[in-house]
Design a protein around this motif. Sequence first.
Motif: not given
Length: 455
Positions: A348-374
């Motif tokens: 899903i992250l790759t859909l937004f931008i094809d930049s491994p450097e940026i996606n490596d930053i974004a993926q841990p942020l996504l893992y941290i944030a998702l559960w709390s939305i419930l």
Amino acid sequence: MNANMPIFNEKNLYKHFIIFLIPLIVTSILQNLSNTINLILIGRMLEPEFIAIVAIFFPILLLLLTFIIGISTGTSILVSQAWSSGNTEKLNKIMGASIFTILISSIFIVFFGFIFSKNIITFLGVQEKILDNSILYLKYMLLHCPLLFINIIYTSFLRSIGDSKTPLIFIILTTTLNIITTTLLLTGFWVIPKLGFIAPAISLITTHLIVLIFLAIYLNNINHPLKITVKLLKSIRFDRSLNKVILRLGIPTSIQMLTSSISGLIILSLVNGFGINATTAYIIVYQIISYIQFPVFSISVAASIFTAQAVGTGKFDILEKIKKISLNINIIITGALLITLYTFSKNILTLFIDSPEINDIAQPLLYIALWSILFFGAGMIFSAIMRACGTVFIPMIINIFSVVCIEISCAYWFSSIWSLNGIWIAISFSSLCFFIFQVIYYNFFWKKLKIKALI
């Protein structure tokens, strides 16, 4: 669809709730899809820094929308109660007073937004090399706000009487037109020049104008109960008694949104200190999470409308059932989305931008944030039900406390320990606290209050 007919049947409440909710969720997703596709197009066709320029407007728009959505929320409660009680004369007056307020507010927001555009962008800590372009983009986006605000208030009228299908039809039209016009303005076609990063703004102005014209024609052609009539147009004026009630219900919601918006700006300013890649990663995660938050908001909106119509018809005994249904659906839908995003986050992250450097930053942020939305979604449901019954002050205080005293303070604290990840840890912790506080107030205090219709 006739007056004095609420959208639910007590024997099939679950079924009616889902039937109303599905178009509402699809509408919310499509509303966000337009922004997401704009980001994807910008990311694919222009340099990565232009994503930051376009995305800077998201929290600013949320800030500008605070009063508008507050008015929309207050109006929705009154429209729902007036419709379910069969008071069509009062219904027209409520709509007219709301439209008047929206029109006046739009003028002030655009005017002062233009004046303070540079101050707003500077406050965000935007880096020097994108400062001028960010200011220019903000000014273009401000021009589309009046059209957007009218769209928001009128579709809220439609949902309040139980029509979630018409807004869906027109958000499909809006999204389709926006994608086509943005693409054409980015690439250039025939006599249409390439407009670069301002293409999404010009596209939104054009799209919302066309859609509003079609909406007015469509409602009149199908003889919709909320079609634009001479009687409605004459009702567009200041009504002291109605505006007082609308503001009493709406201002607390506006204050909540204002607090969240200011928090978003402060958080974004904090994120900007980590560099453009961090800002881009943050915005991408924000966009992905919004796909879950919008369905969450839809569930709370449905809970609010069902509650308001139940109050309008005097059926106070089914409020608890509405709450249970809303919470169960939140678990099912939000839970399914969370599992999907955790499983396919990298794709899903790759859909937004094809930049491994940026996606490596974004993926841990996504893992941290998702559960709390419930938990955030559940807290929103409790708040929506109380607000639909006229209780707005304490839920507002809970929201402000969660944002100001927990989210912002912890974001600064945690970021000094865990860097960028700490910001999202603070946001998730704030959502959990918000849920806990709403549940405590609802169960131990609010349920003891006497409920009555507001009109």
